[in-house]
Scaffold this active site. Structure first.
Site, PDB file in Angstrom:
ATOM      1  CG  ASP A   1      -2.430   0.337   0.679  1.00 42.14           C
ATOM      2  OD1 ASP A   1      -2.447   0.679  -0.490  1.00 42.14           O
ATOM      3  OD2 ASP A   1      -3.363   0.290   1.529  1.00 42.14           O
ATOM      4  CG  HIS A   2       3.952   2.106   2.113  1.00 43.83           C
ATOM      5  ND1 HIS A   2       4.952   1.416   2.889  1.00 43.83           N
ATOM      6  CD2 HIS A   2       2.727   1.792   2.524  1.00 43.83           C
ATOM      7  CE1 HIS A   2       4.364   1.478   4.282  1.00 43.83           C
ATOM      8  NE2 HIS A   2       3.192   1.510   3.806  1.00 43.83           N
ATOM      9  CG  PHE A   3       2.362   0.994  -4.534  1.00 42.88           C
ATOM     10  CD1 PHE A   3       3.697   0.404  -5.001  1.00 42.88           C
ATOM     11  CD2 PHE A   3       1.409   0.154  -3.766  1.00 42.88           C
ATOM     12  CE1 PHE A   3       3.899  -0.899  -4.439  1.00 42.88           C
ATOM     13  CE2 PHE A   3       1.680  -0.833  -3.520  1.00 42.88           C
ATOM     14  CZ  PHE A   3       2.904  -1.593  -3.720  1.00 42.88           C
TER      15      PHE A   3
END
Lengths: 584, 267
Positions: A505-507
Site C-alpha cells: 500500500d506504499h506506492f
C-alpha cells in the site's frame, strides 16, 4: 445518457486521508463539497468486533474488490502485462475512509534529503554518482517549507511519539507521548544502542492516551488488542479519516459523501476541469457532477488512471523519456524493500507476540536517506531498520527455522514451538525512480465498467538490489546482537525481479510535483500545471519514495493542497505563484 | 424390524455402530490404520468417537452438537471429501501437541469456504484473456500462477481427483487408502510440480490446499474449523481478547484462555 447534476464548489474522488483533509478544510471555510467514493459507507460501528483474521487478513474485507477493477503488471517494457487478479497480490484501500481505516499507524516524517534528492546528491557526491537509469529530481519544496503542514497533520491525527535523536528539526513536540515500551522493543533498542545506533520509538497514530484534536474530534487510547494493519479499529483508538477529518467536514453540514460512485473520468474543456463523470454502481446510471474545482484524491493507481483516461496531460513514454503522466512510479516492493530482513528464533525465551498494535515499535535512522555517507557505497538512498510489535496472528504466522518442511509432522511441531519464540526485524528501503518503472493504460484488459486498466511496469535496478542487500545485512547484525539462537535471513538474489505484488500500500508517482511544468504534472500545492482548477493529491504527486511509511507525508501535502484549493477558490490562477508572493 | 432399519443419517449410523467392536466397526466403515478416515459417511464423527489413545472415549456433548450441525455444502461426491480429509490431515497431523486437521474440522471448513464467494473467486478479476503457457510460467512471478481460468472450487476438485488418480496409478489404491508414506510422497510431488495437471500447475493446487488447511485450523471457530479453539490452544494464541493494555509491558509469558468471536460479541 449521462445525467448532469447541480454544480457544487468542489467534487472529490475518494474519501481517504487526502480527500478527507480537503473536505474538512473546504467545508470549514463554507464551501459545498461532494465526495465520490466507490466503496461502501463505513462507520466506526462497522469495526466493532473486527478481530477476525480470516475475514480481514485473508479475505480482505476492507480492500478493493478486484472483480470491479485492478491493474495489470509486468517487470519489463518488453513483456506482456498480466492482470493482478487476487487480493493476496494487491491490498488497496476501499470504502469510506479508504486505506486510512486499515493502516498500521506508523507515522514517520520524511527527510530533508528526500525533497531535494537531486541537488543534495550532486552537491555531496557530484553528478556522476547518479545512476544513468535514474529519473530522480527535486520536489520543488524543502522540508522547512513543508514542516508546518507536518505539524498540522500530526496534531489532527494525534500522533504519539518521541524526539528522534537524529531526526529532522521539529517546530513542536508530538501531541502525545510515545506508546508503551514492551520487552521486545526494549530488546531491540538495547541491541541497537550497543551497536552505536540511535533507536527511537516509532511515531504512531494509535493513541498512547485519550486525545482531542484541534477540530474537537476525540480519539481513544489504544488497548493493544493486536488487530490493526488490515482492520478498522474496534475502539476508535487509531486516527482514521472517519473519526477525524470526515467527521469534522460532516459537522459543517457542507459535505455529502456519495458511496458506490465509481468515477470514470474528469470532464473538461481542455483548459478547465468541469466535473467528474461517475457510475452509480447500484443502478448502473451514469452521472456528471459539475464543480468549480475538481480534486483527485484516490490512490496512486486511481489518480493516474483517471488522468490518462480523461486525456489530461501528456502520457509518459519510457522509450523517448517524453511526457509526464505515469512517470516515476516507485514503491515499497515486497521482495525488495519491506518484507525482507532477519527473523530470529529464541530457544529460552517466550514473547507475548500476540499482543501489540500497528504503530508499536522502535526504529533506527542511522542508514536512512543520505544519513550514511554513500561515497563508497554502490547505491543511493537508504533504509530504516525497525522492529514492530503488530501482534502476530495464527493463520499468517507459522514461521519455522530454515530447513523445516512447510507442512506435516515436523512443520506442526516447529510452528507451534516457535509461534511465540521468534522476532522479526526489517529494513524498509527507498527506491530510486527509473526510466522503465512507470504506469500507462493497458491495451488489452478493461474494468467492469469498460475502462482500460492501468498497466504498471516495475523494473528493479542494481542500485535497488544493492540497497536491499545492505539493509538485510544490517538486520542480521542487529538480530544477532538481540541474542537470537538461530536466524532466517532473507536472501536478496542478484537477479531478483518485481514479484507483481502490490501488497504494501506504499506506492507513489504518476502525477509528480515540481517547480517546473516541463518536468512535473502538479505544483507543490498539488495543482495541475495545465488545468488550474484540478488538484491531484496524494502519493501520486511524490517524485520518489523514501524508506519511511508515507501517510504523514501524504497528510502534510494534503493540508498544503487544501490551502491551495482555498486560495484558488478565492483568487483563481496558479496558486504556487500567488502564495509564493504572499509568503515572500 | 426396528433393529434392521438402515441408518438414515451419519449420526444414526454412528449410534448404530456403538455396540460393535472397534475392529469390526473400523473394517465395516473403512477407517484405516493410522487414524485416517476412508468411509464415505461418517467423517469426523468416527475419528472422534474412536480416539486412538483411548478407545473408550466417546464424543463429549459439546463436540457432538457441533459436529451434528455439519453437512457438506460444496462437495457432492463423498470420495472427494474423503481424499480432502486425508490430505489435510497429512498437512496438519494429529500428534502429541493436539488434534490434526480432521478433528479441528478443517475439511468442513474448506467445504464451506468453497461453497461461498471465495470458492468462485467472487472478489477476483476474472476477465479474459486467461491464456497462460504453463511452460513459460515464471514460478517466482506471484500472479503468473493465478492466471488460470479455474475457480477455486474447480481447482480443488481437479486437484483432489488428480491426487487420487496418481495414487491409483502408483499404488493401485485410492489416495485416502494409501499409507502415510505414500500420501506424503504424492503430496510432495504435487508441491514440487512433479505431477502434471491440466491448465494449472500442481503446486498451485497444493499451495491452495496448504493455505486452506492452516486457515481452517486457526481461523475463528465461527467458520467451522478450529473446533473448540483447539488450534489456538495448541498455538498459545488467545483469540479475540478485548485488551492487552494491562499485560503488554510485562516480561513473563501470558498464557490466556482463548476467546472466540462468539464469546466476544455475545451473539
Amino acid at each position: 445518457m449521462v445525467k448532469k447534476l447541480e454544480k457544487v464548489d468542489a467534487v472529490i474522488v475518494g474519501s481517504g486521508w487526502t480527500g478527507g483533509i480537503a473536505a474538512a478544510e473546504l467545508t470549514k471555510a463554507g464551501y459545498k463539497v461532494v465526495i465520490l467514493e466507490r466503496g461502501q459507507d463505513k462507520k466506526h460501528e462497522d469495526f466493532v468486533g473486527t478481530k477476525d483474521e480470516l475475514r480481514y487478513s485473508k479475505r480482505y474485507d476492507l480492500m478493493q474488490d478486484l472483480s470491479k477493477t485492478t491493474m495489470t503488471s509486468r517487470n519489463s517494457i518488453n513483456k506482456e502485462a498480466i492482470p493482478v487478479r487476487n487480493n493476496s497480490n494487491a491490498r488497496l484501500g476501499n470504502h469510506t475512509g479508504g486505506a486510512g481505516n486499515h493502516w498500521n499507524g506508523m507515522a514517520f516524517r520524511w527527510l530533508p534529503y528526500d525533497f531535494e534528492i537531486y541537488s543534495k546528491t550532486v552537491e555531496r557526491y557530484g553528478k556522476d554518482k547518479i545512476p544513468k537509469e535514474s529519473t530522480m529530481q527535486d520536489w520543488g519544496i524543502t522540508y522547512d517549507e513543508l514542516e508546518p503542514y507536518y505539524d498540522q497533520y500530526e496534531k489532527t491525527a494525534g500522533i504519539s511519539g518521541e524526539e528522534n535523536p537524529i531526526g529532522p528539526p521539529r517546530s513542536d513536540k508530538y501531541p502525545n507521548p510515545p506508546m508503551k515500551d514492551t520487552p521486545t522493543i526494549k530488546l531491540f533498542s538495547k541491541a541497537t544502542k550497543e551497536l552505536g545506533y540511535h533507536p527511537y520509538r516509532i511515531p504512531s497514530a494509535n493513541m498512547s492516551q485519550n486525545y482531542e484534536n484541534p477540530d474537537g474530534e476525540k480519539i481513544n487510547g489504544c488497548v493493544y488488542c493486536a488487530f490493526c494493519e488490515e482492520y478498522g479499529c474496534d475502539f476508535g483508538a487509531k486516527a482514521d479519516p472517519i473519526g477525524t477529518v470526515l467527521s469534522t467536514a460532516s459537522k459543517t453540514g457542507n459535505l455529502e459523501i456519495r458511496n458506490s460512485a465509481n468515477v470514470n473520468r474528469v470532464s473538461h474543456d481542455g483548459k478547465k476541469a468541469t466535473g467528474l463523470v461517475y457510475t452509480d454502481i447500484t443502478t448502473g446510471q451514469e452521472f456528471e457532477q459539475p464543480a468549480d474545482i475538481v480534486v483527485l484524491a484516490g490512490f496512486v493507481f486511481t489518480n493516474t488512471q483517471l488522468l490518462l483516461t480523461s486525456k489530461i496531460g501528456q502520457p509518459y513514454n519510457p522509450k523517448t523519456g517524453q511526457g509526464i503522466i505515469g512517470k516515476n512510479f516507485t514503491g515499497h516492493f515486497n521482495n525488495l524493500s519491506t518484507y525482507i530482513g532477519a527473523r530470529g528464533f529464541f530457544e529460552e525465551k517466550k514473547f507475548n507476540n500476540f499482543m501489540g498494535t500497528g504503530g508499536l515499535g522502535a526504529s533506527i535512522d542511522d542508514f536512512s536517506g543520505d544519513n550514511e555517507d554513500h561515497t563508497n557505497l554502490d547505491y543511493l538512498h537508504g533504509y530504516e531498520v525497525h522492529y514492530s510489535q503488530l501482534g502476530t496472528r495464527p493463520i499468517a504466522h507459522n514461521e519455522v527455522p530454515e530447513g523445516t518442511p512447510r507442512w506435516g509432522k515436523e512443520f506442526k511441531k516447529q510452528s507451534l514451538k516457535y509461534f511465540n519464540r521468534n522476532l522479526f526485524i526489517t529494513a524498509q528501503s527507498g527506491f530510486l525512480p527509473n526510466k522503465e518503472t512507470y504506469m500507462d493504460l493497458d491495451p488489452t484488459y478493461k474494468d467492469a465498467l469498460g475502462n482500460p486498466l492501468l498497466r504498471v511496469t516495475v523494473t528493479y535496478s542494481q542500485q535497488d538490489r544493492n540497497r536491499a542487500k545492505a539493509g538485510v545485512a544490517r538486520c542480521e547484525e542487529i538480530m544477532k546482537q538481540m541474542g537470537a539462537d538461530s536466524m532466517n535471513v532473507t536472501e536478496v538474489k542478484d537477479d531478483i525481479e518485481f514479484d507483481h505484488k502490490f501488497y504494501t500500500d506504499h506506492f507513489f508517482g504518476g502525477a509528480i510535483m515540481g517547480a517546473d511544468p516541463a518536468t512535473s504534472a502538479v505544483n507543490t500545492y498539488s495543482q495541475m500545471w495545465d488545468m488550474d482548477n484540478l488538484f491531484v493529491v496524494g502519493g501520486s504527486s511524490f517524485p520518489h519514495n523514501s524508506n519511511y511509511n508515507p501517510t504523514v507525508t501524504i497528510g502534510a501535502f494534503a493540508y498544503r493542497a487544501a490551502e491551495g484549493m482555498l486560495t484558488y477558490l478565492k483568487e483563481g490562477g496558479n496558486v504556487a505563484e500567488k502564495l509564493l508572493e504572499k509568503n515572500a | 424390524m426396528e433393529e434392521n432399519r438402515p441408518p438414515r443419517t451419519a449420526k444414526e449410523a454412528a449410534q448404530h455402530q456403538q455396540d460393535m467392536s472397534r475392529r469390526k466397526f473400523l473394517k465395516n466403515s473403512g477407517v484405516l490404520a493410522g487414524g485416517l478416515v476412508g468411509g464415505s459417511l461418517f467423517g469426523g464423527l468416527i475419528t472422534n468417537r474412536f480416539d486412538k489413545k483411548d478407545e473408550k472415549k466417546v464424543v463429549n456433548k459439546k463436540e457432538h452438537e457441533a459436529m451434528s450441525m455439519e453437512a457438506r455444502q460444496f462437495f457432492t461426491r463423498a470420495h472427494d471429501f474423503d481424499v480432502l480429509s486425508a490430505a489435510t490431515e497429512q498437512i496438519l497431523p494429529e500428534d502429541e501437541h493436539g488434534p490434526g486437521a480432521i478433528k479441528l474440522g478443517v475439511p468442513y471448513y474448506i467445504d464451506k469456504q468453497l461453497a461461498g464467494r471465495w470458492g468462485i473467486n467472487g472478489r477476483d478479476y476474472r476477465h479474459s484473456p486467461y491464456a497462460v503457457k504453463l511452460e513459460d510460467n515464471d514460478k517466482s512471478a506471484g500472479t503468473a500462477g493465478e492466471q488460470s481460468i479455474l475457480d477455486r472450487g474447480d481447482l480443488f476438485l481437479l486437484g483432489l481427483r488428480s491426487l487420487d488418480d496418481e495414487s491409483q496409478k502408483r499404488f493401485s489404491t485410492a489416495f485416502d487408502s494409501a499409507t502415510e508414506d505414500q500420501q506424503i510422497e504424492l503430496l510432495t510431488d504435487f508441491e514440487n510440480d512433479k505431477v502434471a495437471m491440466r491448465g494449472v500447475q500442481a503446486s498451485e493446487f497444493f499451495n491452495l490446499l496448504l493455505q486452506s488447511t492452516l486457515e481452517g485450523a486457526y481461523s475463528d471457530p465461527q467458520y467451522g474449523g478450529n473446533r473448540n479453539m483447539e488450534g489456538w490452544k495448541m498455538k498459545e494464541f488467545p483469540g479475540a481478547q478485548a485488551s492487552y493494555a494491562g499485560y503488554i509491558e510485562q516480561d513473563e509469558f501470558q498464557k490466556l484462555e482463548p476467546v472466540s468471536l462468539r464469546d466476544y460479541q455475545g451473539h
